[in-house]
Design a protein around this motif. Structure first.
Motif, PDB file in Angstrom:
ATOM      1  N   GLY A   1       0.824  -1.212   0.000  1.00 24.87           N
ATOM      2  CA  GLY A   1       0.000   0.000   0.000  1.00 24.87           C
ATOM      3  C   GLY A   1       0.851   1.250   0.000  1.00 24.87           C
ATOM      4  N   LYS A   2       0.250   2.368  -0.391  1.00 22.16           N
ATOM      5  CA  LYS A   2       0.966   3.652  -0.444  1.00 22.16           C
ATOM      6  C   LYS A   2       0.697   4.414   0.843  1.00 22.16           C
ATOM      7  N   LEU A   3       1.760   4.835   1.482  1.00 19.51           N
ATOM      8  CA  LEU A   3       1.617   5.552   2.748  1.00 19.51           C
ATOM      9  C   LEU A   3       1.004   6.931   2.545  1.00 19.51           C
ATOM     10  N   LYS A   4       0.147   7.326   3.483  1.00 17.11           N
ATOM     11  CA  LYS A   4      -0.444   8.657   3.448  1.00 17.11           C
ATOM     12  C   LYS A   4       0.603   9.709   3.807  1.00 17.11           C
ATOM     13  N   ARG A   5       0.278  10.945   3.515  1.00 18.40           N
ATOM     14  CA  ARG A   5       1.173  12.059   3.846  1.00 18.40           C
ATOM     15  C   ARG A   5       1.425  12.075   5.361  1.00 18.40           C
ATOM     16  N   ASN A   6       2.646  12.345   5.734  1.00 15.79           N
ATOM     17  CA  ASN A   6       3.075  12.443   7.131  1.00 15.79           C
ATOM     18  C   ASN A   6       3.142  11.102   7.859  1.00 15.79           C
ATOM     19  N   VAL A   7       2.965  10.000   7.137  1.00 12.23           N
ATOM     20  CA  VAL A   7       3.153   8.675   7.735  1.00 12.23           C
ATOM     21  C   VAL A   7       4.536   8.187   7.313  1.00 12.23           C
ATOM     22  N   THR A   8       5.333   7.782   8.297  1.00 14.99           N
ATOM     23  CA  THR A   8       6.736   7.474   8.042  1.00 14.99           C
ATOM     24  C   THR A   8       7.076   6.034   8.445  1.00 14.99           C
ATOM     25  N   ALA A   9       8.338   5.680   8.268  1.00  9.49           N
ATOM     26  CA  ALA A   9       8.822   4.354   8.658  1.00  9.49           C
ATOM     27  C   ALA A   9       8.664   4.133  10.155  1.00  9.49           C
ATOM     28  N   LYS A  10       8.784   5.189  10.933  1.00  9.33           N
ATOM     29  CA  LYS A  10       8.582   5.080  12.387  1.00  9.33           C
ATOM     30  C   LYS A  10       7.176   4.584  12.678  1.00  9.33           C
ATOM     31  N   ASP A  11       6.200   5.069  11.919  1.00  3.83           N
ATOM     32  CA  ASP A  11       4.811   4.636  12.126  1.00  3.83           C
ATOM     33  C   ASP A  11       4.612   3.185  11.711  1.00  3.83           C
ATOM     34  N   LEU A  12       5.297   2.772  10.633  1.00  4.41           N
ATOM     35  CA  LEU A  12       5.243   1.365  10.220  1.00  4.41           C
ATOM     36  C   LEU A  12       5.756   0.472  11.341  1.00  4.41           C
ATOM     37  N   ALA A  13       6.885   0.876  11.935  1.00  6.12           N
ATOM     38  CA  ALA A  13       7.483   0.077  12.999  1.00  6.12           C
ATOM     39  C   ALA A  13       6.575   0.013  14.223  1.00  6.12           C
TER      40      ALA A  13
END
Length: 257
Positions: free
Chosen positions: A86-98
């Motif tokens: 999926g494509k990450l939304k604006r302001n969502v980063t790798a930190k949020d994935l983790a």
């Protein structure tokens, strides 16, 4: 290519421009390259996995053993594929994935495993984002983490002080392109996540698994069916001085570190 220049151990004194935290300076200097095996006395050595290196955080006595023998005794970790699409939304980063992953599987969810990150959301990350994702895998209990190298990695490594020189680089890339899991690989554990709807994540408690989306609420410990998790949540809320049901966006930021 000739990596004999790496076999000596240089002394980097206090004023050396090459001095720094290993999982920062390693990639910046081109010491971290695909297919490298890296061991260092820092738990977040897994960061190097973002460039296709197999990297382990070890204890200081083990560091001495590596210097003396160039070997390391390990119990073979199991394999855990985490596929993020999926494509990450604006302001969502790798930190949020983790944080989202850790909130799903817990701080011990990858214990005894190497996490291999795959999927379109991972491929879309820049190298710094991949480093963040691999770095924080330790917070899920993983032994280390790795991402197959691609053109972004090659562009990042090329031209750095200890990277293969220009004549050798193309040959190195041919070898590095082989660092991918087989199509029929059997993982010990697999998890596939659609992250296209993910929002920025915030922790409300005292460990990274205690996380929710930025428009979420502080949970009520009574919601936790597991007795241990319920008690942990109660202690965390007491320590954090938070009340169940509080909107995350209503919590004032008083300390940042």
């Amino acid at each position: 290519w000739d990596n004999s220049k790496l076999f000596n151990v240089p002394l980097l004194d206090f004023y050396s421009p090459y001095q720094g935290i290993i999982h920062v300076i390693g990639p910046e200097l081109g010491l971290t390259i695909p297919m490298a095996t890296i061991a260092a006395g820092d738990s977040h050595t897994s960061t190097h996995g973002a460039l296709g290196a197999l990297a382990f955080g070890i204890g200081t006595s083990e560091v001495e053993h590596v210097f003396v023998t160039q070997t390391l005794w390990l119990k073979k970790p199991k394999q855990f594929q985490v596929k993020m699409n999926g494509k990450l939304k604006r302001n969502v980063t790798a930190k949020d994935l983790a944080l989202y992953l850790i909130s799903r599987i817990g701080t011990g969810g990858a214990l005894g495993h190497i996490i291999e990150y795959t999927g379109s959301a991972v491929s879309d990350l820049d190298i710094e984002g991949r480093m963040t994702l691999c770095n924080m895998s330790i917070e899920a209990g993983a032994r280390t983490a790795i991402i197959a190298p691609d053109q972004k990695v090659y562009d990042y490594v090329k031209g750095r002080p200890f990277a293969p020189n220009e004549q050798e680089f193309d040959e190195a890339v041919k070898v590095w392109n082989s660092v991918k899991s087989d199509s029929d690989v059997k993982y010990d554990k697999e998890l596939e996540i659609d992250v296209s709807g993910l929002k920025p994540m915030v922790t409300w408690g005292t460990n990274p698994s205690m996380a929710t989306e930025i428009d979420g609420y502080v949970p009520d410990p009574k919601e936790f069916k597991d007795k241990v998790k319920r008690e942990e949540a109660e202690k965390a809320l007491k320590y954090m001085d938070l009340k169940p049901g509080t909107k995350i966006s209503d919590i004032n930021v008083d300390v940042v570190f």
